[in-house]
Motif scaffolding. Structure first.
Motif, PDB file in Angstrom:
ATOM      1  N   UNK A 158       3.637   3.902  13.575  1.00 35.86           N
ATOM      2  CA  UNK A 158       2.449   4.106  14.401  1.00 35.86           C
ATOM      3  C   UNK A 158       1.626   2.822  14.510  1.00 35.86           C
ATOM      4  N   UNK A 159       1.488   2.116  13.393  1.00 32.55           N
ATOM      5  CA  UNK A 159       0.724   0.871  13.395  1.00 32.55           C
ATOM      6  C   UNK A 159       1.402  -0.182  14.266  1.00 32.55           C
ATOM      7  N   UNK A 160       2.718  -0.317  14.121  1.00 32.21           N
ATOM      8  CA  UNK A 160       3.460  -1.306  14.907  1.00 32.21           C
ATOM      9  C   UNK A 160       3.431  -0.963  16.392  1.00 32.21           C
ATOM     10  N   UNK A 161       3.603   0.296  16.718  1.00 30.52           N
ATOM     11  CA  UNK A 161       3.576   0.701  18.123  1.00 30.52           C
ATOM     12  C   UNK A 161       2.227   0.382  18.758  1.00 30.52           C
ATOM     13  N   UNK A 162       1.153   0.653  18.032  1.00 27.95           N
ATOM     14  CA  UNK A 162      -0.197   0.366  18.527  1.00 27.95           C
ATOM     15  C   UNK A 162      -0.385  -1.119  18.773  1.00 27.95           C
ATOM     16  N   UNK A 163       0.021  -1.924  17.806  1.00 28.14           N
ATOM     17  CA  UNK A 163      -0.133  -3.379  17.917  1.00 28.14           C
ATOM     18  C   UNK A 163       0.699  -3.946  19.055  1.00 28.14           C
ATOM     19  N   UNK A 170       0.828  -1.214   0.000  1.00 32.18           N
ATOM     20  CA  UNK A 170       0.000   0.000   0.000  1.00 32.18           C
ATOM     21  C   UNK A 170       0.860   1.262   0.000  1.00 32.18           C
ATOM     22  N   UNK A 171       2.177   1.073  -0.125  1.00 32.96           N
ATOM     23  CA  UNK A 171       3.135   2.191  -0.185  1.00 32.96           C
ATOM     24  C   UNK A 171       3.057   3.073   1.059  1.00 32.96           C
ATOM     25  N   UNK A 172       2.981   2.429   2.223  1.00 32.05           N
ATOM     26  CA  UNK A 172       2.955   3.171   3.479  1.00 32.05           C
ATOM     27  C   UNK A 172       4.345   3.710   3.794  1.00 32.05           C
ATOM     28  N   UNK A 173       4.414   4.884   4.421  1.00 31.69           N
ATOM     29  CA  UNK A 173       5.712   5.428   4.787  1.00 31.69           C
ATOM     30  C   UNK A 173       6.107   4.951   6.182  1.00 31.69           C
ATOM     31  N   UNK A 174       7.336   5.280   6.593  1.00 29.49           N
ATOM     32  CA  UNK A 174       7.862   4.782   7.857  1.00 29.49           C
ATOM     33  C   UNK A 174       7.051   5.251   9.062  1.00 29.49           C
ATOM     34  N   UNK A 175       6.563   6.478   9.012  1.00 30.50           N
ATOM     35  CA  UNK A 175       5.783   6.996  10.138  1.00 30.50           C
ATOM     36  C   UNK A 175       4.482   6.216  10.298  1.00 30.50           C
ATOM     37  N   UNK A 205      12.631   1.331  11.706  1.00 28.42           N
ATOM     38  CA  UNK A 205      11.348   2.040  11.636  1.00 28.42           C
ATOM     39  C   UNK A 205      11.196   2.952  12.855  1.00 28.42           C
ATOM     40  N   UNK A 206      11.608   2.446  14.018  1.00 19.98           N
ATOM     41  CA  UNK A 206      11.563   3.259  15.229  1.00 19.98           C
ATOM     42  C   UNK A 206      12.419   4.507  15.114  1.00 19.98           C
ATOM     43  N   UNK A 207      13.524   4.388  14.361  1.00 19.80           N
ATOM     44  CA  UNK A 207      14.412   5.536  14.147  1.00 19.80           C
ATOM     45  C   UNK A 207      13.737   6.627  13.317  1.00 19.80           C
ATOM     46  N   UNK A 208      12.641   6.270  12.658  1.00 19.29           N
ATOM     47  CA  UNK A 208      11.945   7.232  11.810  1.00 19.29           C
ATOM     48  C   UNK A 208      10.803   7.939  12.499  1.00 19.29           C
ATOM     49  N   UNK A 209      10.525   7.597  13.763  1.00 15.39           N
ATOM     50  CA  UNK A 209       9.448   8.261  14.496  1.00 15.39           C
ATOM     51  C   UNK A 209      10.032   8.892  15.759  1.00 15.39           C
ATOM     52  N   UNK A 210       9.338   9.854  16.289  1.00 15.46           N
ATOM     53  CA  UNK A 210       9.817  10.560  17.469  1.00 15.46           C
ATOM     54  C   UNK A 210       8.621  11.068  18.265  1.00 15.46           C
TER      55      UNK A 210
END
Length: 307
Positions: free
Chosen positions: A137-142, A128-133, A269-274
């Protein structure tokens, strides 16, 4: 010297994540902390590398799927499997739209809830061409919900006097990641563990059609469908390991490497969120994840106990 020093925290964290002591959720948190502290070098193109490594990881995980076993379980409860997977995706699509949640983020959380948590998110994201953010967010929620489920599901099961088979089936349907399914079921009993692990394995096969369907659903305005070719290699890995079983030791090695590679992906992926990015996204992803998870958990439990 300064150039080397600024890469040091990132490099050390990466080495730590290569060890077997760091789990996927922990790797995501480590990456998130580095990003929040400004310790991720800005000149590193992590997004491009992460997407490729995600695809390779999913292919490697295919060597750990025993097709005949998964197919046998699927045939026994095909109706329940189809209903819960597609029902979760449909309900998730509607709830995300109603809440005004980003379409890609909502779909990733729905996919993780429907199939097998982080692995499903990793497989669907490129389609679905999702970006890192959005992926982060999806992984953190899960992962947050996984941690909660690991503790509360056995308590609920004992409170309701669920038998081993029923609890194992419920855990496989309602808990996201395989690791948390195994943890909760093993705490409940041996039969629950066997049922939950095998059924979760069968659900993992649905990564294939869901990823292909996702590519069609999120095709661009030009109506061009981006085929996630790594899914075809994932299928090939499952078929090859099943047709040539004498190399089981090698397959297990590839599977173990793929799992570790997936941990590295989650670190990147975590390195891409803050903290700033999480604040900007608001509480919607977590509220959406909790709402969808509670709905699927209660309805599947009602079906298993009242049907």
């Amino acid at each position: 010297m300064k150039n080397i020093t600024r890469y040091l925290p990132f490099g050390l964290a990466l080495i730590v994540c290569l060890t077997p002591y760091i789990s996927s959720p922990t790797a995501l948190v480590i990456g998130f902390l580095l990003a929040s502290l400004g310790l991720v070098p800005a000149d590193l193109n992590l997004a491009k590398f992460t997407k490729k490594l995600l695809a390779y990881s999913i292919v490697g995980l295919g060597f750990g799927i025993h097709f005949d076993q998964a197919l046998a379980v699927t045939s026994d409860g095909i109706g329940l499997i189809i209903a819960t997977i597609w029902g979760t995706l449909l309900i998730g699509w509607w709830v995300a739209k109603w809440m005004g949640l980003n379409k890609e983020t909502g779909y990733l959380i729905s996919s993780g809830t429907a199939i097998c948590g982080g692995s499903a998110i990793a497989a669907v994201a490129p389609a679905i061409k999702a970006d890192d953010e959005q992926i982060g967010l999806a992984l953190a929620t899960v992962f947050v919900l996984n941690s909660i489920a690991l503790f509360i599901f056995p308590v609920i099961g004992h409170a309701l006097n669920l038998d081993q088979h029923t609890f194992g089936t419920w855990a496989a349907i309602a808990i996201h990641d395989t690791s948390s399914v195994v943890g909760a079921a093993s705490a409940y009993g041996e039969e629950a563990l066997t049922t939950a692990t095998t059924l979760k394995l069968a659900r993992a096969l649905w990564i294939i059609p869901i990823a292909l369907f996702s590519a069609f659903l999120f095709r661009s305005d030009s109506k061009k469908i981006t085929i996630p070719y790594f899914i075809l290699f994932y299928c090939a890995a499952i078929a090859f390991s099943d047709l040539v079983p004498q190399f089981e030791v090698i397959y297990q090695g590839i599977f173990d490497i793929a799992k570790r590679a997936l941990v590295i992906c989650l670190f990147l992926i975590g390195c891409g969120i803050s903290v700033e990015k999480l604040k900007s996204s608001g509480p919607k992803p977590l509220v959406f994840g909790v709402t969808l998870w509670a709905l699927i958990s209660t309805t599947s439990l009602a079906w298993l106990t009242l049907a």
